[in-house]
Design an enzyme around this catalytic site. Sequence first.
Site, PDB file in Angstrom:
ATOM      1  N   HIS A 193     -39.027-117.093 -82.938  1.00 53.07           N
ATOM      2  CA  HIS A 193     -38.017-117.560 -81.980  1.00 53.07           C
ATOM      3  C   HIS A 193     -36.998-118.463 -82.676  1.00 53.07           C
ATOM      4  O   HIS A 193     -35.782-118.261 -82.564  1.00 53.07           O
ATOM      5  CB  HIS A 193     -38.708-118.325 -80.848  1.00 53.07           C
ATOM      6  CG  HIS A 193     -37.762-118.825 -79.806  1.00 53.07           C
ATOM      7  ND1 HIS A 193     -37.441-118.111 -78.674  1.00 53.07           N
ATOM      8  CD2 HIS A 193     -37.038-119.980 -79.721  1.00 53.07           C
ATOM      9  CE1 HIS A 193     -36.574-118.785 -77.947  1.00 53.07           C
ATOM     10  NE2 HIS A 193     -36.313-119.932 -78.562  1.00 53.07           N
ATOM     11  N   GLU A 194     -37.514-119.447 -83.414  1.00 53.41           N
ATOM     12  CA  GLU A 194     -36.612-120.376 -84.096  1.00 53.41           C
ATOM     13  C   GLU A 194     -35.879-119.692 -85.252  1.00 53.41           C
ATOM     14  O   GLU A 194     -34.747-120.063 -85.567  1.00 53.41           O
ATOM     15  CB  GLU A 194     -37.394-121.597 -84.615  1.00 53.41           C
ATOM     16  CG  GLU A 194     -38.132-122.385 -83.537  1.00 53.41           C
ATOM     17  CD  GLU A 194     -37.227-122.809 -82.392  1.00 53.41           C
ATOM     18  OE1 GLU A 194     -36.007-122.988 -82.607  1.00 53.41           O
ATOM     19  OE2 GLU A 194     -37.731-122.953 -81.259  1.00 53.41           O
TER      20      GLU A 194
ATOM     21  N   HIS B  21     -32.611-118.292 -83.948  1.00 54.10           N
ATOM     22  CA  HIS B  21     -31.570-119.328 -83.871  1.00 54.10           C
ATOM     23  C   HIS B  21     -31.040-119.656 -85.264  1.00 54.10           C
ATOM     24  O   HIS B  21     -29.825-119.758 -85.478  1.00 54.10           O
ATOM     25  CB  HIS B  21     -32.144-120.615 -83.255  1.00 54.10           C
ATOM     26  CG  HIS B  21     -32.527-120.490 -81.809  1.00 54.10           C
ATOM     27  ND1 HIS B  21     -31.721-119.888 -80.872  1.00 54.10           N
ATOM     28  CD2 HIS B  21     -33.620-120.914 -81.137  1.00 54.10           C
ATOM     29  CE1 HIS B  21     -32.301-119.945 -79.687  1.00 54.10           C
ATOM     30  NE2 HIS B  21     -33.468-120.561 -79.823  1.00 54.10           N
TER      31      HIS B  21
END
Length: 419
Positions: free
Chosen positions: A18-19, A22
Site C-alpha cells: 500500500h505504502e 504512494h
Amino acid sequence: MQSIIAFIVVFGSIVFFHELGHFIFAKRSGILVREFAIGFGPKIIGINKGETLYTVRLLPMGGYVRMAGDDADVIELQPGYRIGMLLNNQNEVTKIVLNQNKQLPDMLFLEVEKADLQKELWVEGYDEDEKLVRYHIARNAVIEENGSELIIAPYDRQFNSKSVGKRAMTIFAGPLFNFILSVFIFIIIAFITGVPTYEPVIAGVVKDSPAAVAGMQKGDVVTSIDGKSIDSWQELSDAIQKNPKKDLTLDVTRGDSHKTLTVTPEKKDIEGQSIGQIGVQYQSPVEKNPVKALLFGFTETYHWIIKIFTILGALITGGFTIDALSGPVGIYKATEEVAKYGVVNIMNWAAVLSINLGIMNLLPLPALDGGRLLFFGFEALRGKPVDRQKEGMVHFVGIVLLMILMIAVTWNDIQRFFF
C-alpha cells in the site's frame, strides 16, 4: 511462533505494498519523500538511503509515506537566527547549521535577515564583518539542528505544488497497489493449485438426502434444471436454493450416458430465510493453464471486490455494529486460524485482506485516502483548492475519530478472544 510470523508476513506485506504505491507515484511526480514507514509510534529500525528515511515502527497498525509539504515539514529561517553555512565550489550553500556556536572547518557564520527556502532559494544576512551578503542555496541543501539533518524541499518538490491529477494519483496508488498485490497472489495460487472450473460436478452425495433418493451419484455433471441450461455450480446452487419443496427435473451426464432425475429440495430455514437443499457436496475441478491462471488473478480480485462492497452495503442497510469489525487483534486471530491449513490458505487470506485494505482506504472518510481524493474532486470542480487549514482540521478530526474507533474495535477483539 508460526502464527506470529504468519501475521507479520501477511499484514506487513499488505501495508508495504500500500505504502509502496504512494511512494512510487510520489517519486514519479517529483515529490520529495522524507520517510517510508511501516507501523506507527517509536522507531525500531531506521535506514537513510538517498533523501528518504526507511523505518519500521513499534505499532503494527498501518504505515505512512511522509511527503514534503506537510505542515510539520515547514522550515523557516527567522530574522536574527545565527546560522553556520558550508559552501560548495559554486559558492552555493549546501548545509545550514542551526543552534551551532562551534566553529567547524570552512564554516561561515551569518545572522539571518531574511531567507527563501522554497522558491528562489537564497539566504541574506550579516556576516562576521557585519556586511550584508546574500548566498544562493543548493536545491539539495541540508539543514542540521541538534544533530538531526533535513533536506530542504523546494516548492516544486512539495506535494501541494503538483497538479490535482498527480496528487490524486499519488494518493490513489496506495489502494491500487493493494488490488495489484491481490491479483499477483491469486495468480500464484492458480499456478500452484490450478484454476477452478466451477463446473456443476457432484463431488459427493449425503446418505438418505433428496439427492440420494433421486438417484444422484458422485461424479454426475448437472447440465440443466427444468430445461434451463446449467453451466456452473453457482447456477446449480441458486436454482436449488430458490425452489424448496418443488419437484425439479435434472438432466445429468454420468460418464458416457445421460440421465433425467427428479429431485425435491428439502426446506431449510437459515437466518430467517427458507432455502432448498438436496444434500450434495462440491469440490470444483481444476485445470493447469498458464493463460487462465493469469486471468484468474484478475477475475478473482474482481469477485472479491464486488463481494466486499456487497457486505459493506449490508452493513449500512442492515444496521452497523462494532461486532462486525475487527482490528489488528482480530486479524491476528484469524491469521492464526488460517495458518493451520497451509501456505495456500494463508496466501488466499492475504489477498482478501489486501483487497479489504484497498477498499476501506477508498471510502470517502476524513483522514483516509478516499477522504483526500474527495477534496481533490472538490478542487477540480471549483478550480481552486479547499482552504488548507479547513481541510487539515477535517482530516485531524477524522484521525481522532478513527483512533477512537480503532481502540474500541481492538478492545472488542480482546474481550471476544481472550475473556
